[in-house]
Design a protein around this motif. Sequence first.
Motif, PDB file in Angstrom:
ATOM      1  N   ILE A  53       0.837  -1.200   0.000  1.00 11.22           N
ATOM      2  CA  ILE A  53       0.000   0.000   0.000  1.00 11.22           C
ATOM      3  C   ILE A  53       0.875   1.254   0.000  1.00 11.22           C
ATOM      4  O   ILE A  53       0.692   2.170  -0.806  1.00 11.22           O
ATOM      5  N   ILE A  54       1.858   1.288   0.912  1.00 11.53           N
ATOM      6  CA  ILE A  54       2.772   2.432   0.968  1.00 11.53           C
ATOM      7  C   ILE A  54       3.749   2.381  -0.206  1.00 11.53           C
ATOM      8  O   ILE A  54       4.056   3.400  -0.831  1.00 11.53           O
ATOM      9  N   GLY A  55       4.204   1.178  -0.525  1.00 10.75           N
ATOM     10  CA  GLY A  55       5.217   1.018  -1.563  1.00 10.75           C
ATOM     11  C   GLY A  55       4.751   1.350  -2.953  1.00 10.75           C
ATOM     12  O   GLY A  55       5.573   1.648  -3.832  1.00 10.75           O
ATOM     13  N   SER A  56       3.438   1.300  -3.200  1.00 10.59           N
ATOM     14  CA  SER A  56       2.929   1.609  -4.535  1.00 10.59           C
ATOM     15  C   SER A  56       3.298   3.035  -4.956  1.00 10.59           C
ATOM     16  O   SER A  56       3.380   3.336  -6.150  1.00 10.59           O
ATOM     17  N   ILE A  57       3.539   3.905  -3.969  1.00  8.59           N
ATOM     18  CA  ILE A  57       3.943   5.282  -4.263  1.00  8.59           C
ATOM     19  C   ILE A  57       5.302   5.298  -4.969  1.00  8.59           C
ATOM     20  O   ILE A  57       5.582   6.182  -5.781  1.00  8.59           O
TER      21      ILE A  57
END
Length: 314
Positions: free
Chosen positions: A29-33
């Motif tokens: 979720i955070i890494g998709s950025i």
Amino acid sequence: MNDTRKITEGALMTGAYLLLLLIILFTPIIGSIFLFVLPVPFIFYSYRHGWKPGVLMFVAAMVFSLIFATVFSLPITLLSGIGGLFIGGSMYKKRSSYETWAGGTIGFIIGLVSVYLISQLFFGMNWAEEIRTGLNDAVSMTEGLMGALGSGEGAETQLEALEEQVAALPDYLPSIFAIGGIMYAFVSQWLSYKIINRVEGKKFHFPAFRNFNLPTSVLWYYFFALIFTLVFAESNDIWYLAAINVFTLTGAFLVLQGFAFIFYYTYVKEKSKALPILAIVGSLLFPTILMYLVRILGIIDLGFSLRERLQAKK
């Protein structure tokens, strides 16, 4: 000394890539950025040292990503590495921003096609079928919701049209790859410009969007593709598939041309800067109407040299 510097920077950039990759894999979720940041280490290194050292870094990143991450990281590394090498290599050769963007687009399209083939051949994943299944589920949920709300006959007609579009989605897969490559290359190149400008004090930038202007040949490709889609409309052979993909892709370029003209008009006539922003937002909210009008504006601008006429009247 120079070789030592190359090796050191290569190790640092490979480590930076692996760190970003692990963040994406273990915190999705955070890494998709960070997906658009993944090509930046490859871009930075190949911009500094050229293609050959960049390829060596790419190979090292492939090996270490398989060791420290999982086999599923291979497609991600392929996509980021190939696209990053094309952009960084173009910057190393001092290509213009748009030439670099074009090269990066080709690289990311090659990467996307490679990911598609690997995921289908080795992982048994069919992208078209997966996307179609997800969209069919969304359509079914929408249909159930509309049934519960008691929507009328007009809503049913819209649902039928949506179902037809979902069924035809695999035909547009080449266009999806191309548009995805264009967007991925632009964002990655823009981020790399920002980082390199900050680290090295350079002044890399894209020219003002109002100066974006396609070659006239794109207009001919668009019209010829339109004619072929009408001629082969009853068939489903390779000519029809090629025509609809060329038509879709050139149509997307003409939309960009239309938006660029709106920015140019605003600049030349000294209108409010809110005008082009409202045009973009409105087109996203009402794409079936306004996006079509923007495309027509792009066709007129490209075919009749509207910008030259505006400049002459100024």
